[in-house]
Design a protein around this motif. Structure first.
Motif, PDB file in Angstrom:
ATOM      1  N   ASN A  97       0.807  -1.214   0.191  1.00  0.00           N
ATOM      2  CA  ASN A  97      -0.015  -0.091   0.048  1.00  0.00           C
ATOM      3  C   ASN A  97       0.985   1.419   0.026  1.00  0.00           C
ATOM      4  O   ASN A  97       0.575   2.109  -0.864  1.00  0.00           O
ATOM      5  CB  ASN A  97      -1.039   0.104   1.296  1.00  0.00           C
ATOM      6  CG  ASN A  97      -2.100  -1.045   1.040  1.00  0.00           C
ATOM      7  OD1 ASN A  97      -2.253  -1.725  -0.020  1.00  0.00           O
ATOM      8  ND2 ASN A  97      -2.675  -1.242   2.238  1.00  0.00           N
ATOM      9  N   THR A  98       2.018   1.149   0.583  1.00  0.00           N
ATOM     10  CA  THR A  98       2.826   2.403   1.048  1.00  0.00           C
ATOM     11  C   THR A  98       3.455   2.672  -0.536  1.00  0.00           C
ATOM     12  O   THR A  98       3.701   3.703  -1.136  1.00  0.00           O
ATOM     13  CB  THR A  98       3.988   2.179   1.777  1.00  0.00           C
ATOM     14  OG1 THR A  98       3.218   1.855   3.238  1.00  0.00           O
ATOM     15  CG2 THR A  98       4.724   3.551   2.019  1.00  0.00           C
ATOM     16  N   GLU A 124       2.397   1.725  -3.549  1.00  0.00           N
ATOM     17  CA  GLU A 124       1.365   2.190  -4.385  1.00  0.00           C
ATOM     18  C   GLU A 124       0.959   3.741  -4.172  1.00  0.00           C
ATOM     19  O   GLU A 124       0.867   4.431  -5.070  1.00  0.00           O
ATOM     20  CB  GLU A 124      -0.047   1.376  -4.259  1.00  0.00           C
ATOM     21  CG  GLU A 124       0.109  -0.090  -4.672  1.00  0.00           C
ATOM     22  CD  GLU A 124      -0.981  -0.803  -4.671  1.00  0.00           C
ATOM     23  OE1 GLU A 124      -2.120  -0.103  -3.966  1.00  0.00           O
ATOM     24  OE2 GLU A 124      -1.187  -1.991  -4.721  1.00  0.00           O
ATOM     25  N   SER A 125       1.126   4.162  -2.896  1.00  0.00           N
ATOM     26  CA  SER A 125       0.846   5.635  -2.771  1.00  0.00           C
ATOM     27  C   SER A 125       1.922   6.356  -3.075  1.00  0.00           C
ATOM     28  O   SER A 125       1.935   7.423  -3.539  1.00  0.00           O
ATOM     29  CB  SER A 125       0.366   5.785  -1.144  1.00  0.00           C
ATOM     30  OG  SER A 125       1.614   5.328  -0.422  1.00  0.00           O
ATOM     31  N   LEU A 126       3.083   5.869  -2.881  1.00  0.00           N
ATOM     32  CA  LEU A 126       4.358   6.544  -3.381  1.00  0.00           C
ATOM     33  C   LEU A 126       4.559   6.821  -4.745  1.00  0.00           C
ATOM     34  O   LEU A 126       4.654   7.828  -5.308  1.00  0.00           O
ATOM     35  CB  LEU A 126       5.579   5.734  -2.872  1.00  0.00           C
ATOM     36  CG  LEU A 126       5.932   6.214  -1.418  1.00  0.00           C
ATOM     37  CD1 LEU A 126       7.181   5.304  -1.016  1.00  0.00           C
ATOM     38  CD2 LEU A 126       6.418   7.586  -1.163  1.00  0.00           C
ATOM     39  N   GLU A 147       1.718   6.876  -6.909  1.00  0.00           N
ATOM     40  CA  GLU A 147       0.778   7.748  -7.357  1.00  0.00           C
ATOM     41  C   GLU A 147       1.210   9.161  -6.784  1.00  0.00           C
ATOM     42  O   GLU A 147       1.139  10.048  -7.637  1.00  0.00           O
ATOM     43  CB  GLU A 147      -0.398   7.448  -6.270  1.00  0.00           C
ATOM     44  CG  GLU A 147      -1.241   6.389  -6.818  1.00  0.00           C
ATOM     45  CD  GLU A 147      -2.521   5.970  -5.820  1.00  0.00           C
ATOM     46  OE1 GLU A 147      -2.919   6.784  -5.197  1.00  0.00           O
ATOM     47  OE2 GLU A 147      -2.897   4.964  -6.152  1.00  0.00           O
ATOM     48  N   ARG A 148       1.890   9.382  -5.681  1.00  0.00           N
ATOM     49  CA  ARG A 148       2.516  10.848  -5.398  1.00  0.00           C
ATOM     50  C   ARG A 148       3.459  11.105  -6.228  1.00  0.00           C
ATOM     51  O   ARG A 148       3.614  12.224  -6.851  1.00  0.00           O
ATOM     52  CB  ARG A 148       3.094  10.459  -4.091  1.00  0.00           C
ATOM     53  CG  ARG A 148       2.506  11.560  -3.251  1.00  0.00           C
ATOM     54  CD  ARG A 148       3.182  11.669  -1.715  1.00  0.00           C
ATOM     55  NE  ARG A 148       2.588  10.847  -0.825  1.00  0.00           N
ATOM     56  CZ  ARG A 148       3.253  10.102   0.242  1.00  0.00           C
ATOM     57  NH1 ARG A 148       4.222  10.333   0.464  1.00  0.00           N
ATOM     58  NH2 ARG A 148       2.501   9.217   0.721  1.00  0.00           N
ATOM     59  N   LYS A 208       1.787  12.242  -9.443  1.00  0.00           N
ATOM     60  CA  LYS A 208       1.328  13.691  -9.358  1.00  0.00           C
ATOM     61  C   LYS A 208       2.196  14.741  -9.323  1.00  0.00           C
ATOM     62  O   LYS A 208       2.341  15.831  -9.555  1.00  0.00           O
ATOM     63  CB  LYS A 208       0.687  13.696  -7.839  1.00  0.00           C
ATOM     64  CG  LYS A 208      -0.878  12.746  -7.807  1.00  0.00           C
ATOM     65  CD  LYS A 208      -1.468  12.801  -6.606  1.00  0.00           C
ATOM     66  CE  LYS A 208      -2.532  11.863  -6.568  1.00  0.00           C
ATOM     67  NZ  LYS A 208      -3.227  11.782  -5.257  1.00  0.00           N
TER      68      LYS A 208
END
Length: 198
Positions: A155-156, A158-160, A162-163, A166
Motif C-alpha cells: 500500500n505504501t 502504491e501511494s508513493l 501515485e504521489r 502527481k
C-alpha cells in the motif's frame, strides 16, 4: 478457522482403539452435538485404520478436513478441523500431543486403553489453545505479522507511485506555467515600451 476434534488412538492389527479425545462441538445445535461427536470419533477410527504406520495424511470428509499422523509405534493422532485450518499447524499439534501422550501413558496400556482409563489430561487444553493457531504456534504468528507487513508495504509503495505521478504532473504544469509567464512578460514589456509616460 476452527478445531472440532483432537483424538489419540492406537492402531491395532484389526481396528483402531480410541485412547483419548477432546471435542469442541459448541458451534452445533444442542440436539446435534452427540451425533456429531460420534461421527467424529468413528471417522477418526476409520482414518487411522486406513493409514499406514509412520505416515501423515489429510483427508476431506464432507466439509471437514481430517489430519492424521500415525507413528511407527502405532500411536496415532487425528485432528478434525474446518478447511481453512492450516495443515502445517495441525501436524505440529499432533506431533506435540503424541509426544506428550507417549511420555505420560505406558506403551503397555495402549492396546487395551480407553478414554476413561488413559491418564492423559492435556487434550482439552491443546484443543482450546490451538483454536487460534496464530496465538498457539509462534511461526504462524510470525507469518501473520509478515503478511500484514507485506500488505502495508504494498500500500505504501502504491501511494508513493501515485504521489510520484502527481509530482511529475505538477512539474510539467509548472514548466508550462513558466513558459506562459515568460510569454506574458515579453508581451507586457512590448506593450509598455510603445507608450511613453508623461
Amino acid at each position: 478457522m476452527k478445531l472440532y476434534s483432537l483424538s489419540v488412538l492406537y492402531k491395532g492389527y484389526a481396528k483402531a482403539v480410541l485412547l483419548k479425545a477432546a471435542y469442541d462441538v459448541s458451534s452445533f445445535s444442542f440436539f446435534q452435538r452427540s451425533s456429531v461427536q460420534e461421527f467424529m470419533a468413528s471417522t477418526s477410527q476409520l482414518i487411522v485404520e486406513c493409514s499406514l504406520k509412520g505416515s501423515k495424511a489429510s483427508t476431506k470428509e464432507q466439509e471437514y478436513l481430517c489430519h492424521v499422523y500415525v507413528t511407527n509405534d502405532s500411536l496415532a493422532g487425528v485432528v478434525i478441523a474446518d478447511s481453512e485450518y492450516s495443515s502445517w499447524v495441525a501436524f505440529t499439534l499432533l506431533e506435540k500431543v503424541l509426544d506428550e501422550f507417549s511420555k505420560q501413558v505406558d506403551r503397555i496400556d495402549w492396546p487395551v486403553g480407553s478414554p476413561g482409563t488413559s491418564q492423559y489430561a492435556g487434550l482439552d487444553g491443546h484443543l482450546s489453545r490451538y483454536q487460534n493457531p496464530r496465538e498457539a504456534h509462534p511461526m504462524t504468528k510470525v507469518q501473520a505479522e509478515l503478511d500484514e507487513t507485506k500488505i502495508i508495504l504494498q500500500n505504501t509503495t502504491e501511494s508513493l507511485l501515485e504521489r510520484g505521478g502527481k509530482l511529475d504532473d505538477l512539474v510539467s504544469k509548472s514548466e508550462a506555467l513558466g513558459i506562459q509567464f515568460k510569454a506574458f512578460y515579453k508581451t507586457a514589456r512590448k506593450q509598455n515600451s510603445c507608450c511613453a509616460i508623461m
